[in-house]
Design a protein around this motif. Structure first.
Motif, PDB file in Angstrom:
ATOM      1  N   THR A   1      -5.717  -2.427   0.412  1.00  0.00           N
ATOM      2  CA  THR A   1      -5.603  -1.161   0.395  1.00  0.00           C
ATOM      3  C   THR A   1      -7.163  -0.539   0.656  1.00  0.00           C
ATOM      4  O   THR A   1      -8.009  -1.313   0.508  1.00  0.00           O
TER       5      THR A   1
ATOM      6  N   SER B   1      -3.254   5.638 -10.012  1.00  0.00           N
ATOM      7  CA  SER B   1      -3.012   5.748  -8.643  1.00  0.00           C
ATOM      8  C   SER B   1      -2.656   7.112  -8.091  1.00  0.00           C
ATOM      9  O   SER B   1      -3.011   7.609  -7.073  1.00  0.00           O
ATOM     10  N   ARG B   2      -1.932   8.272  -9.079  1.00  0.00           N
ATOM     11  CA  ARG B   2      -1.914   9.531  -8.691  1.00  0.00           C
ATOM     12  C   ARG B   2      -2.980  10.645  -9.015  1.00  0.00           C
ATOM     13  O   ARG B   2      -2.998  11.727  -8.507  1.00  0.00           O
TER      14      ARG B   2
ATOM     15  N   PRO C   1      -6.211   9.420   2.527  1.00  0.00           N
ATOM     16  CA  PRO C   1      -6.247  10.510   1.589  1.00  0.00           C
ATOM     17  C   PRO C   1      -6.637  10.054   0.171  1.00  0.00           C
ATOM     18  O   PRO C   1      -7.312  10.721  -0.757  1.00  0.00           O
ATOM     19  N   VAL C   2      -6.427   8.604  -0.141  1.00  0.00           N
ATOM     20  CA  VAL C   2      -6.572   8.309  -1.549  1.00  0.00           C
ATOM     21  C   VAL C   2      -7.962   8.047  -1.663  1.00  0.00           C
ATOM     22  O   VAL C   2      -8.923   8.450  -2.585  1.00  0.00           O
TER      23      VAL C   2
ATOM     24  N   SER D   1       0.899  -1.142   0.064  1.00  0.00           N
ATOM     25  CA  SER D   1      -0.101  -0.037   0.056  1.00  0.00           C
ATOM     26  C   SER D   1       0.856   1.117   0.152  1.00  0.00           C
ATOM     27  O   SER D   1       1.945   1.251  -0.016  1.00  0.00           O
TER      28      SER D   1
ATOM     29  N   TYR E   1      -4.242   0.156  -5.094  1.00  0.00           N
ATOM     30  CA  TYR E   1      -3.296   1.340  -4.232  1.00  0.00           C
ATOM     31  C   TYR E   1      -4.327   1.923  -3.468  1.00  0.00           C
ATOM     32  O   TYR E   1      -5.313   2.158  -3.557  1.00  0.00           O
ATOM     33  N   GLY E   2      -3.705   2.749  -2.610  1.00  0.00           N
ATOM     34  CA  GLY E   2      -4.297   3.477  -1.514  1.00  0.00           C
ATOM     35  C   GLY E   2      -3.466   3.261  -0.293  1.00  0.00           C
ATOM     36  O   GLY E   2      -2.336   2.846  -0.203  1.00  0.00           O
ATOM     37  N   CYS E   3      -4.383   3.570   0.809  1.00  0.00           N
ATOM     38  CA  CYS E   3      -3.672   3.261   2.273  1.00  0.00           C
ATOM     39  C   CYS E   3      -3.938   1.683   2.514  1.00  0.00           C
ATOM     40  O   CYS E   3      -4.751   1.094   2.058  1.00  0.00           O
ATOM     41  N   GLY E   4      -2.926   1.330   3.510  1.00  0.00           N
ATOM     42  CA  GLY E   4      -3.148   0.095   3.821  1.00  0.00           C
ATOM     43  C   GLY E   4      -4.361  -0.158   4.773  1.00  0.00           C
ATOM     44  O   GLY E   4      -4.706   0.611   5.530  1.00  0.00           O
TER      45      GLY E   4
ATOM     46  N   CYS F   1      -2.505   7.078   7.503  1.00  0.00           N
ATOM     47  CA  CYS F   1      -1.948   7.707   6.437  1.00  0.00           C
ATOM     48  C   CYS F   1      -2.345   9.187   6.172  1.00  0.00           C
ATOM     49  O   CYS F   1      -3.560   9.569   6.150  1.00  0.00           O
TER      50      CYS F   1
ATOM     51  N   GLU G   1       0.855  -6.115   6.611  1.00  0.00           N
ATOM     52  CA  GLU G   1       1.254  -5.856   5.040  1.00  0.00           C
ATOM     53  C   GLU G   1       2.886  -5.486   5.291  1.00  0.00           C
ATOM     54  O   GLU G   1       3.169  -5.317   6.427  1.00  0.00           O
TER      55      GLU G   1
ATOM     56  N   HIS H   1     -12.744   6.322   5.342  1.00  0.00           N
ATOM     57  CA  HIS H   1     -13.213   7.628   4.880  1.00  0.00           C
ATOM     58  C   HIS H   1     -12.154   8.439   5.211  1.00  0.00           C
ATOM     59  O   HIS H   1     -12.120   9.690   4.639  1.00  0.00           O
ATOM     60  N   ASP H   2     -10.991   8.354   6.236  1.00  0.00           N
ATOM     61  CA  ASP H   2      -9.975   9.258   6.117  1.00  0.00           C
ATOM     62  C   ASP H   2      -8.514   9.129   5.504  1.00  0.00           C
ATOM     63  O   ASP H   2      -7.658   9.832   5.508  1.00  0.00           O
TER      64      ASP H   2
ATOM     65  N   ASN I   1     -13.977  13.298  -2.995  1.00  0.00           N
ATOM     66  CA  ASN I   1     -14.051  14.411  -3.428  1.00  0.00           C
ATOM     67  C   ASN I   1     -14.045  14.905  -5.049  1.00  0.00           C
ATOM     68  O   ASN I   1     -14.743  15.984  -5.136  1.00  0.00           O
TER      69      ASN I   1
ATOM     70  N   HIS J   1      -9.986  -0.762  -2.308  1.00  0.00           N
ATOM     71  CA  HIS J   1      -9.668  -2.043  -2.980  1.00  0.00           C
ATOM     72  C   HIS J   1     -11.160  -2.456  -3.464  1.00  0.00           C
ATOM     73  O   HIS J   1     -12.038  -2.921  -2.671  1.00  0.00           O
TER      74      HIS J   1
END
Lengths: 268, 203
Positions: free
Chosen positions: B142, B165-166, B68-69, A61, B197-200, A133, A93, B65-66, B75, B145
């Motif tokens: 992530t 992803s970006r 950033p990705v 991730s 991709y994203g936060c774990g 994060c 992870e 929900h928190d 948003n 996912h």
């Protein structure tokens, strides 16, 4: 209108100031430059203990930092060039990144015969994580004089970071082949910068090819072999493998030595 | 006979050792196989089971929900637009939160409803998986996912929401919309898995 305010309010409740956890600085080192050669530019990131930013392949991730450069006319920016990452392992992870500090290096190619001063601007954005994060960003700006002179602002030497960059490991000494559950990587070390290293660690440079866990490694007879397990997201056989290999040893003086190389090999 | 017994006992010992080390069992979910069944409490107040949706296309969205990705996708309206598209095609959309209590993204039903209303989510329900059992079965790594499940209960897609992803691509490929379109037309998915991709996920 009210709805968007509510959205902002919800975001505001839960977000924190990411700049508390990671900060970025722009470094330009004319000492590392020879006349007419590109200038090394570094984005130095410093993280609060326990927090990390990511390598080009973040692993399970995360996302590597990115910089959008605003360059003077005719200039080109090459990079980023990454330092060897560390494996960050939790129960659920494995990711690849940096704790403490690191420098993301770039090479600035100024147009031939450029003289005078100009502004270099980079809009940096990143994800900094611990168990949460948070997004972070910074606008980095520096005035440069071309040709870059020793009088230019230098906060810190970039030379050690440039010297620590992974070098290209000879393709003739590398073999990648399909095997059970994935691929094998064999490297012949005699006469290379990795000769004499005692411990080796492989990092995949491309996402979605291999699992992030540290692969099984066998060292002996001047060679190192890695068993690279295919990722569950790998949908077709690989024809090429790019990776970073870190070799480590403790010198006779007790000092820890670490050398990293990039490999780029077709699959036999 | 003796050899076989020895091998068996070594194997048993290794399995025990692995279990003692606290390794989670390998994810069950595999594209092309039956999607793992689950039964989880929803923000709606109902308990939702995958079984109950046999005969329907199902999309699973692991979320926080928190993260950033996730915030970027909501948003921009991208996630809601994808949800709306899926709903119009008759698909069921279930968000899943596998964040452990005290970890980022962990919410209760009241918070879930507040967030969904503010963001204008278009979902069937949000499911609470605080022990992470379902997340681990699906190998959810992530947030976001995404998974697509066929009306017969087969897992068709496992991976990222798109190839962007970006958030920089002018025309990203939305793997959920693409996958559902292809599957609903009776075709095989051109992209069955992709690196999410994203936060774990905060197990």
């Amino acid at each position: 209108m009210a709805l968007s305010s509510l959205l902002f309010l919800i975001a505001g409740f839960s977000s924190q100031d990411a700049d508390q956890y990671a900060s970025a600085r722009l470094l330009i080192d004319p000492q590392a430059q020879k006349a007419g050669e590109p200038v090394w530019v570094g984005v130095k990131m410093t993280m609060v203990p326990g927090w990390h930013v990511y390598w080009e392949n973040p692993g399970d991730s995360g996302m590597a930092p990115a910089v959008d450069w605003t360059l003077p006319a005719g200039a080109k920016m090459e990079g980023p060039f990454f330092q060897a990452p560390h494996r960050i392992v939790t129960e659920s992870e494995t990711t690849f990144g940096y704790e403490g500090e690191t420098v993301f290096l770039y090479r600035l190619h100024l147009p031939k015969g450029a003289t005078g001063s100009f502004s270099l601007k980079g809009d940096a954005s990143w994800l900094v994580c611990k168990d949460v994060c948070l997004p972070g960003s910074a606008t980095l700006q520096q005035t440069i004089w071309a040709p870059v002179s020793p009088g230019a602002e230098v906060f810190e030497k970039l030379t050690p970071w440039v010297e620590a960059l992974p070098t290209t490991f000879p393709a003739s000494r590398t073999a990648v082949f399909a095997e059970k559950d994935g691929y094998g990587l064999a490297m012949s070390l005699r006469g290379t910068v990795l000769e004499g290293m005692e411990d080796f660690e492989f990092f995949p440079r491309d996402e979605g090819q291999f699992t992030s866990q540290r692969p099984a490694t066998r060292v002996g007879n001047g060679t190192v072999r890695f068993a690279l397990k295919s990722s569950e997201y790998l949908s077709s056989p690989l024809t090429r493998v790019r990776g970073l290999v870190v070799g480590r040893k403790t010198g006779t003086d007790g000092k820890k030595v670490e050398i990293s190389v990039n490999i780029d090999s077709p699959v036999s | 006979m003796k050899k076989a017994y020895f091998a068996l006992s070594v194997a048993a010992l290794s399995v025990t050792a692995v279990a003692l080390m606290g390794f989670s069992p390998a994810p069950v979910a595999e594209v092309g196989k039956a999607a793992p069944g689950f039964s989880l409490p929803g923000a709606s107040g109902k308990t939702q089971s995958l079984d109950a949706y046999k005969g329907k296309w199902v999309v699973l969205e692991w979320t926080n929900h928190d993260c950033p990705v996730v915030v970027r996708h909501y948003n921009s309206g991208n996630m809601q637009a994808t949800q709306k598209w899926a709903k119009e095609k008759g698909a069921v959309w279930l968000q899943v939160v596998s964040s452990a209590p005290g970890k980022q993204g962990h919410i209760d039903a009241a918070q879930a409803k507040q967030i969904a209303a503010a963001r204008k989510d278009v979902v069937t329900d949000l499911l609470f998986d605080p022990k992470g059992e379902v997340g681990r079965q699906y190998g959810a790594k992530t947030t976001p996912h995404m998974y697509i499940i066929s009306p017969k209960g087969e897992l068709l897609y496992n991976g990222a929401i798109d190839n962007d992803s970006r958030g920089r691509e002018a025309k990203p490929t939305n793997y959920v919309i693409q996958g559902l379109s292809e599957a609903m037309a009776g075709k095989e998915l051109s992209v069955k898995t992709s690196q999410p991709y994203g936060c774990g996920v905060k197990y």
